[in-house]
Design an enzyme around this catalytic site. Sequence first.
Site, PDB file in Angstrom:
ATOM      1  N   LYS A 162       1.025  -1.168  -0.063  1.00  0.00           N
ATOM      2  CA  LYS A 162      -0.065   0.001   0.026  1.00  0.00           C
ATOM      3  C   LYS A 162       0.717   1.305   0.168  1.00  0.00           C
ATOM      4  CE  LYS A 162      -4.680  -1.665   1.606  1.00  0.00           C
ATOM      5  NZ  LYS A 162      -5.031  -1.860   2.030  1.00  0.00           N
ATOM      6  N   ARG A 201      -3.624 -10.568   4.861  1.00  0.00           N
ATOM      7  CA  ARG A 201      -4.149 -10.380   3.168  1.00  0.00           C
ATOM      8  C   ARG A 201      -3.011  -9.693   2.666  1.00  0.00           C
ATOM      9  NH1 ARG A 201      -6.162  -6.690  -0.617  1.00  0.00           N
ATOM     10  NH2 ARG A 201      -7.884  -7.392  -1.805  1.00  0.00           N
TER      11      ARG A 201
HETATM   12  N1  HH2 Z   1      -7.313  -3.965   1.032  1.00  0.00           N
HETATM   13  C1  HH2 Z   1      -7.726  -3.318  -0.671  1.00  0.00           C
HETATM   14  C2  HH2 Z   1      -9.172  -4.590  -1.089  1.00  0.00           C
HETATM   15  N2  HH2 Z   1      -9.946  -5.649  -0.049  1.00  0.00           N
HETATM   16  N3  HH2 Z   1     -10.408  -6.141   2.229  1.00  0.00           N
HETATM   17  C3  HH2 Z   1      -9.547  -5.792   3.640  1.00  0.00           C
HETATM   18  N4  HH2 Z   1     -10.022  -6.580   4.525  1.00  0.00           N
HETATM   19  N5  HH2 Z   1      -8.434  -5.474   4.158  1.00  0.00           N
HETATM   20  C4  HH2 Z   1      -7.433  -4.691   2.875  1.00  0.00           C
HETATM   21  O1  HH2 Z   1      -7.306  -3.800   4.008  1.00  0.00           O
HETATM   22  C5  HH2 Z   1      -8.436  -4.356   2.067  1.00  0.00           C
HETATM   23  C6  HH2 Z   1      -9.475  -5.356   1.458  1.00  0.00           C
HETATM   24  C7  HH2 Z   1      -7.374  -2.801  -1.656  1.00  0.00           C
HETATM   25  O2  HH2 Z   1      -6.138  -3.854  -2.194  1.00  0.00           O
HETATM   26  P1  HH2 Z   1      -6.046  -4.499  -3.355  1.00  0.00           P
HETATM   27  O3  HH2 Z   1      -6.544  -5.228  -3.552  1.00  0.00           O
HETATM   28  O4  HH2 Z   1      -4.656  -5.112  -3.622  1.00  0.00           O
HETATM   29  O5  HH2 Z   1      -6.466  -3.342  -4.610  1.00  0.00           O
HETATM   30  P2  HH2 Z   1      -7.867  -3.100  -5.549  1.00  0.00           P
HETATM   31  O6  HH2 Z   1      -8.483  -2.484  -4.364  1.00  0.00           O
HETATM   32  O7  HH2 Z   1      -7.102  -2.102  -5.678  1.00  0.00           O
HETATM   33  O8  HH2 Z   1      -8.398  -3.858  -5.736  1.00  0.00           O
END
Ligand code: HH2
Length: 312
Positions: free
Chosen positions: A253, A288
């Site tokens: 992040k 995660r």
């Molecule tokens: N962060 C993201 C998505 N889902 N779920 C939880 N529970 N906690 C988090 O911190 C979290 C999440 C964002 O990350 P990513 O899936 O890599 O990116 P994107 O939203 O662009 O798919």
Amino acid sequence: MGKRDAERSPDELSRRSASLFSVPAAPAVWRLRTRVLPLDRPVVIGILNVTPDSFSDGGRFADPEAALAQAHRLVAEGADVLDVGAESTRPGAVPVDAAEERARLLPVLRRLAAELPAVPLSVDTTKGDVAAAALDAGAEIVNDVSGFRHDPSLAQICADAGCGVIVMHSRGAARDLATFVHASYGDDPAAEVRDELRRQVGAVEGAGVAPERVAVDPGVGFAKRAAHSLAVLAALPALAAWGYPVLVGVSRKRFIGEVTGVKDPAERVHGTTGANVAALALGARLFRVHDVLAARQALDVARAVFAAGERR
Ligand code: HH2
């Protein structure tokens, strides 16, 4: 009056520092839809984004075959759970309607449930009808980055299914979630985050979700500048004290980029490891991540050190 440190024996001091850094108490298990996940070892949740536009891996696994190959890789590297998402929260990402989200998710979830039956599947969605279809396809967990604020039907669907739920802190509408539009806090951002998260957990339990199926997540990077993300991580012990398993999503992040100066999200694995190990020491149990191998090894070694301290 207590003894001064200078009067303590080296053994006493090292016992105290081991307990300072030993993992705070957490529930022994997290109950999911059809099974129970033990929490005595850090739980690594591998991220599988079947999106064309996620912030660090967008487009790489949008094709179902590529997604399945990636899922098998994540499990071989040590993922305990897979979190499958079909809508990016990245600022500027195109909103996805429920039909499109289902069309991206369901073929992948069905194949994963058949090919990796031992691995609990989580669905990263804010929409009730997407979650219902995903649970039918075999998902065990619903992970809602809106903290069950956006779709009033979602908590009831989870209560009826008896699935695990991840209640994450965030603010604002879908397009603002991962922006700074709502990132204004007073002196104690972590306390504000806890107050808001407490309300959301209350709403979810009010809809009938059993407390032993709830995990909580401070929502790193969601309506949080780097300083806010660091503050909520530093304050994890107060969140862990609620007695729910605590999840952190720090992987690659922006705050890690700000601390390390690393611009490319895919290059932020070492910073991610640092944040995960710190979070483990402060009470998190669920992690995660995109880079499963690094998290698996780092967290297992950190856990072994804390466990050796507990046995002394
Ligand atoms: N962060 C993201 C998505 N889902 N779920 C939880 N529970 N906690 C988090 O911190 C979290 C999440 C964002 O990350 P990513 O899936 O890599 O990116 P994107 O939203 O662009 O798919």
